[in-house]
Design a protein around this motif. Structure first.
Motif, PDB file in Angstrom:
ATOM      1  N   SER A   1      33.859  16.281  42.389  1.00 35.95           N
ATOM      2  CA  SER A   1      32.722  17.057  41.915  1.00 35.95           C
ATOM      3  C   SER A   1      32.793  18.493  42.418  1.00 35.95           C
ATOM      4  CB  SER A   1      31.406  16.402  42.346  1.00 35.95           C
ATOM      5  OG  SER A   1      31.318  16.338  43.766  1.00 35.95           O
ATOM      6  N   TYR A   2      33.137  18.670  43.693  1.00 34.85           N
ATOM      7  CA  TYR A   2      33.281  20.022  44.244  1.00 34.85           C
ATOM      8  C   TYR A   2      34.403  20.776  43.549  1.00 34.85           C
ATOM      9  CZ  TYR A   2      34.462  23.841  47.350  1.00 34.85           C
ATOM     10  OH  TYR A   2      34.756  25.086  47.840  1.00 34.85           O
ATOM     11  N   ASN A   3      35.523  20.110  43.337  1.00 38.00           N
ATOM     12  CA  ASN A   3      36.685  20.766  42.725  1.00 38.00           C
ATOM     13  C   ASN A   3      36.363  21.261  41.318  1.00 38.00           C
ATOM     14  OD1 ASN A   3      38.156  20.193  45.035  1.00 38.00           O
ATOM     15  ND2 ASN A   3      38.953  18.264  44.213  1.00 38.00           N
ATOM     16  N   VAL A   4      35.699  20.440  40.538  1.00 36.08           N
ATOM     17  CA  VAL A   4      35.355  20.836  39.173  1.00 36.08           C
ATOM     18  C   VAL A   4      34.329  21.960  39.183  1.00 36.08           C
ATOM     19  CG1 VAL A   4      34.285  20.065  37.016  1.00 36.08           C
ATOM     20  CG2 VAL A   4      35.956  18.603  38.170  1.00 36.08           C
ATOM     21  N   LEU A   5      33.334  21.864  40.065  1.00 36.30           N
ATOM     22  CA  LEU A   5      32.293  22.885  40.104  1.00 36.30           C
ATOM     23  C   LEU A   5      32.858  24.244  40.497  1.00 36.30           C
ATOM     24  CD1 LEU A   5      29.467  24.035  40.053  1.00 36.30           C
ATOM     25  CD2 LEU A   5      29.061  23.012  42.304  1.00 36.30           C
ATOM     26  N   GLN A   6      33.616  24.309  41.572  1.00 39.74           N
ATOM     27  CA  GLN A   6      34.106  25.620  42.002  1.00 39.74           C
ATOM     28  C   GLN A   6      35.050  26.219  40.968  1.00 39.74           C
ATOM     29  OE1 GLN A   6      37.436  26.398  43.334  1.00 39.74           O
ATOM     30  NE2 GLN A   6      38.220  24.362  42.806  1.00 39.74           N
TER      31      GLN A   6
ATOM     32  N   SER B   1      34.786  25.724  37.711  1.00 32.68           N
ATOM     33  CA  SER B   1      33.958  26.182  36.594  1.00 32.68           C
ATOM     34  C   SER B   1      33.245  27.485  36.922  1.00 32.68           C
ATOM     35  CB  SER B   1      32.936  25.098  36.218  1.00 32.68           C
ATOM     36  OG  SER B   1      31.912  24.955  37.194  1.00 32.68           O
ATOM     37  N   ILE B   2      33.011  27.748  38.209  1.00 35.61           N
ATOM     38  CA  ILE B   2      32.362  28.990  38.617  1.00 35.61           C
ATOM     39  C   ILE B   2      33.305  30.166  38.481  1.00 35.61           C
ATOM     40  CG2 ILE B   2      31.452  30.272  40.598  1.00 35.61           C
ATOM     41  CD1 ILE B   2      30.201  27.625  41.555  1.00 35.61           C
ATOM     42  N   PHE B   3      34.457  30.104  39.153  1.00 36.61           N
ATOM     43  CA  PHE B   3      35.288  31.312  39.210  1.00 36.61           C
ATOM     44  C   PHE B   3      35.990  31.611  37.900  1.00 36.61           C
ATOM     45  CE2 PHE B   3      38.411  28.322  41.330  1.00 36.61           C
ATOM     46  CZ  PHE B   3      39.412  28.386  40.376  1.00 36.61           C
ATOM     47  N   ARG B   4      36.151  30.625  37.027  1.00 31.66           N
ATOM     48  CA  ARG B   4      36.820  30.929  35.764  1.00 31.66           C
ATOM     49  C   ARG B   4      35.892  31.641  34.785  1.00 31.66           C
ATOM     50  NH1 ARG B   4      37.021  26.121  31.554  1.00 31.66           N
ATOM     51  NH2 ARG B   4      38.848  27.244  30.874  1.00 31.66           N
ATOM     52  N   ARG B   5      34.574  31.639  35.076  1.00 31.00           N
ATOM     53  CA  ARG B   5      33.619  32.284  34.175  1.00 31.00           C
ATOM     54  C   ARG B   5      32.953  33.515  34.787  1.00 31.00           C
ATOM     55  NH1 ARG B   5      33.302  26.775  33.141  1.00 31.00           N
ATOM     56  NH2 ARG B   5      33.532  26.236  30.921  1.00 31.00           N
ATOM     57  N   CYS B   6      33.117  33.719  36.078  1.00 33.62           N
ATOM     58  CA  CYS B   6      32.392  34.796  36.742  1.00 33.62           C
ATOM     59  C   CYS B   6      33.083  36.136  36.519  1.00 33.62           C
ATOM     60  CB  CYS B   6      32.273  34.516  38.236  1.00 33.62           C
ATOM     61  SG  CYS B   6      30.951  35.447  39.020  1.00 33.62           S
ATOM     62  N   SER B   7      32.283  37.164  36.285  1.00 30.70           N
ATOM     63  CA  SER B   7      32.816  38.502  36.031  1.00 30.70           C
ATOM     64  C   SER B   7      32.979  39.320  37.299  1.00 30.70           C
ATOM     65  CB  SER B   7      31.898  39.247  35.055  1.00 30.70           C
ATOM     66  OG  SER B   7      30.599  39.407  35.620  1.00 30.70           O
ATOM     67  N   LYS B   8      32.561  38.765  38.434  1.00 29.37           N
ATOM     68  CA  LYS B   8      32.696  39.450  39.720  1.00 29.37           C
ATOM     69  C   LYS B   8      33.397  38.528  40.711  1.00 29.37           C
ATOM     70  CE  LYS B   8      28.693  42.508  39.245  1.00 29.37           C
ATOM     71  NZ  LYS B   8      27.448  43.001  39.886  1.00 29.37           N
ATOM     72  N   PRO B   9      33.964  39.092  41.763  1.00 30.21           N
ATOM     73  CA  PRO B   9      34.582  38.233  42.784  1.00 30.21           C
ATOM     74  C   PRO B   9      33.549  37.300  43.405  1.00 30.21           C
ATOM     75  CG  PRO B   9      35.203  40.537  43.101  1.00 30.21           C
ATOM     76  CD  PRO B   9      34.110  40.527  42.073  1.00 30.21           C
ATOM     77  N   VAL B  10      33.992  36.102  43.747  1.00 30.46           N
ATOM     78  CA  VAL B  10      33.103  35.140  44.390  1.00 30.46           C
ATOM     79  C   VAL B  10      33.723  34.677  45.700  1.00 30.46           C
ATOM     80  CG1 VAL B  10      32.001  34.329  42.273  1.00 30.46           C
ATOM     81  CG2 VAL B  10      34.092  33.222  43.064  1.00 30.46           C
ATOM     82  N   ALA B  11      32.870  34.410  46.658  1.00 31.50           N
ATOM     83  CA  ALA B  11      33.284  33.801  47.924  1.00 31.50           C
ATOM     84  C   ALA B  11      32.587  32.454  48.010  1.00 31.50           C
ATOM     85  CB  ALA B  11      32.906  34.690  49.098  1.00 31.50           C
ATOM     86  N   ILE B  12      33.340  31.389  47.754  1.00 32.26           N
ATOM     87  CA  ILE B  12      32.772  30.046  47.688  1.00 32.26           C
ATOM     88  C   ILE B  12      33.060  29.316  48.998  1.00 32.26           C
ATOM     89  CG2 ILE B  12      32.807  27.840  46.494  1.00 32.26           C
ATOM     90  CD1 ILE B  12      33.622  29.318  43.955  1.00 32.26           C
TER      91      ILE B  12
ATOM     92  N   HIS C   1      37.101  19.012  33.984  1.00 31.86           N
ATOM     93  CA  HIS C   1      37.902  18.201  34.916  1.00 31.86           C
ATOM     94  C   HIS C   1      39.372  18.209  34.510  1.00 31.86           C
ATOM     95  CE1 HIS C   1      39.273  14.043  36.349  1.00 31.86           C
ATOM     96  NE2 HIS C   1      39.231  14.812  37.409  1.00 31.86           N
ATOM     97  N   GLN C   2      39.634  18.014  33.241  1.00 28.57           N
ATOM     98  CA  GLN C   2      41.017  17.997  32.765  1.00 28.57           C
ATOM     99  C   GLN C   2      41.684  19.360  32.949  1.00 28.57           C
ATOM    100  OE1 GLN C   2      41.480  17.172  28.582  1.00 28.57           O
ATOM    101  NE2 GLN C   2      43.630  16.676  28.776  1.00 28.57           N
ATOM    102  N   THR C   3      40.974  20.426  32.610  1.00 26.05           N
ATOM    103  CA  THR C   3      41.539  21.764  32.734  1.00 26.05           C
ATOM    104  C   THR C   3      41.809  22.135  34.181  1.00 26.05           C
ATOM    105  OG1 THR C   3      40.350  22.458  30.748  1.00 26.05           O
ATOM    106  CG2 THR C   3      41.194  24.199  32.156  1.00 26.05           C
ATOM    107  N   SER C   4      40.912  21.745  35.073  1.00 25.16           N
ATOM    108  CA  SER C   4      41.051  22.117  36.480  1.00 25.16           C
ATOM    109  C   SER C   4      42.161  21.344  37.181  1.00 25.16           C
ATOM    110  CB  SER C   4      39.728  21.899  37.223  1.00 25.16           C
ATOM    111  OG  SER C   4      39.371  20.527  37.246  1.00 25.16           O
ATOM    112  N   ASN C   5      42.669  20.301  36.565  1.00 20.99           N
ATOM    113  CA  ASN C   5      43.696  19.480  37.205  1.00 20.99           C
ATOM    114  C   ASN C   5      45.002  19.447  36.412  1.00 20.99           C
ATOM    115  OD1 ASN C   5      42.456  17.975  39.661  1.00 20.99           O
ATOM    116  ND2 ASN C   5      40.871  17.907  38.086  1.00 20.99           N
ATOM    117  N   GLN C   6      45.249  20.482  35.624  1.00 23.86           N
ATOM    118  CA  GLN C   6      46.491  20.534  34.864  1.00 23.86           C
ATOM    119  C   GLN C   6      47.373  21.662  35.387  1.00 23.86           C
ATOM    120  OE1 GLN C   6      45.527  21.384  30.795  1.00 23.86           O
ATOM    121  NE2 GLN C   6      44.969  23.497  31.179  1.00 23.86           N
TER     122      GLN C   6
END
Length: 242
Positions: free
Chosen positions: A23-28, A30-41, A202-207
């Motif tokens: 769940s954490y892996n998919v969430l993080q 999904s965040i950084f692939r859509r964010c327009s600014k740098p993120v510190a997770i 999930h599939q995209t984040s693990n390919q």
């Protein structure tokens, strides 16, 4: 360089549950692939924090350490681990209003307000959120109701920023999807709203692309006698011994 300004990353703290790391892996992702600014997770991993108090999840109470972890400065976000981000979180940070000590989506289930909190970490009212306070059930009695803050210091965010699957009426424009009753990876929750979106993430984040696509043109590749590119670690890629 004089006159140059620097933009701080958006600070995002996510509750971590070792029982469902996916769940954490998919969430993080999904965040950084859509964010327009740098993120510190930052994952809130309980054994690394100065409290031991837990509940249904290891991060039940550690979420309230967010202002302390952020040095009581600026804005920072907390998220439960069972979310999917479908929008640019820079848009959410842009909604932050310094009049408030915290902002949440005041949806139909008040006990879920604390599942996504925008903390104004520098607000004096949040100084009470120390590790000692959060650890002590006699002090932090009902923090999930944001009981350390008066109502006027809790701002309201649009509902699409905390859509509760299974509780809120279905909608197609959710920006943060909260799988409150369990992610759709479980048999018991398959077919719930936004199932296909989570499975696709999930599939995209693990390919990965193939080794040939990624490494064949790098210094770590060598040709075999047949001309095929392989990693240098393979004996067949090395020149024959004299």
């Amino acid at each position: 360089m004089s006159g140059q300004t620097y933009e701080q990353p958006l600070r995002i703290f996510i509750g971590y549950d070792h029982r469902q790391a996916v769940s954490y892996n998919v969430l993080q992702f999904s965040i950084f692939r859509r964010c327009s600014k740098p993120v510190a997770i930052t994952p809130l991993v309980l054994p690394t924090l100065p409290i031991t108090r837990s509940g249904l999840t290891p991060f039940t109470f550690s979420r309230f350490l967010t202002p302390w972890l952020a040095g009581y400065q600026g804005w920072a976000m907390f998220l439960d681990t069972d979310y999917l981000c479908l929008a640019d979180l820079a848009e959410l940070f842009a909604l932050c209003d310094d009049r408030y000590a915290a902002m949440v989506s005041k949806n139909v289930k008040k006990f879920e307000w604390a599942s996504m909190i925008m903390f104004n970490c520098g607000h004096p009212a949040n100084r009470v959120l120390t590790p000692e306070y959060v650890q002590d059930p006699n002090q932090a009695r009902a923090p999930h109701g944001l009981d350390w803050l008066p109502d006027e210091l809790v701002g309201d965010l649009p509902r699409e920023w905390n859509h509760l699957v299974g509780y809120d009426p279905p909608r197609k424009d959710a920006k943060l999807v909260h799988y409150t009753q369990g992610m759709p990876v479980f048999e018991e929750t398959q077919g719930s709203e936004y199932t296909q979106e989570w499975l696709a993430e999930h599939q995209t984040s693990n390919q990965t692309q193939t080794w040939q696509d990624l490494m064949a043109r790098s210094v770590h590749a060598a040709k075999t006698a047949s001309g095929r590119k392989v990693a240098k670690l393979h004996r067949e890629a090395l020149p024959p011994q004299a």
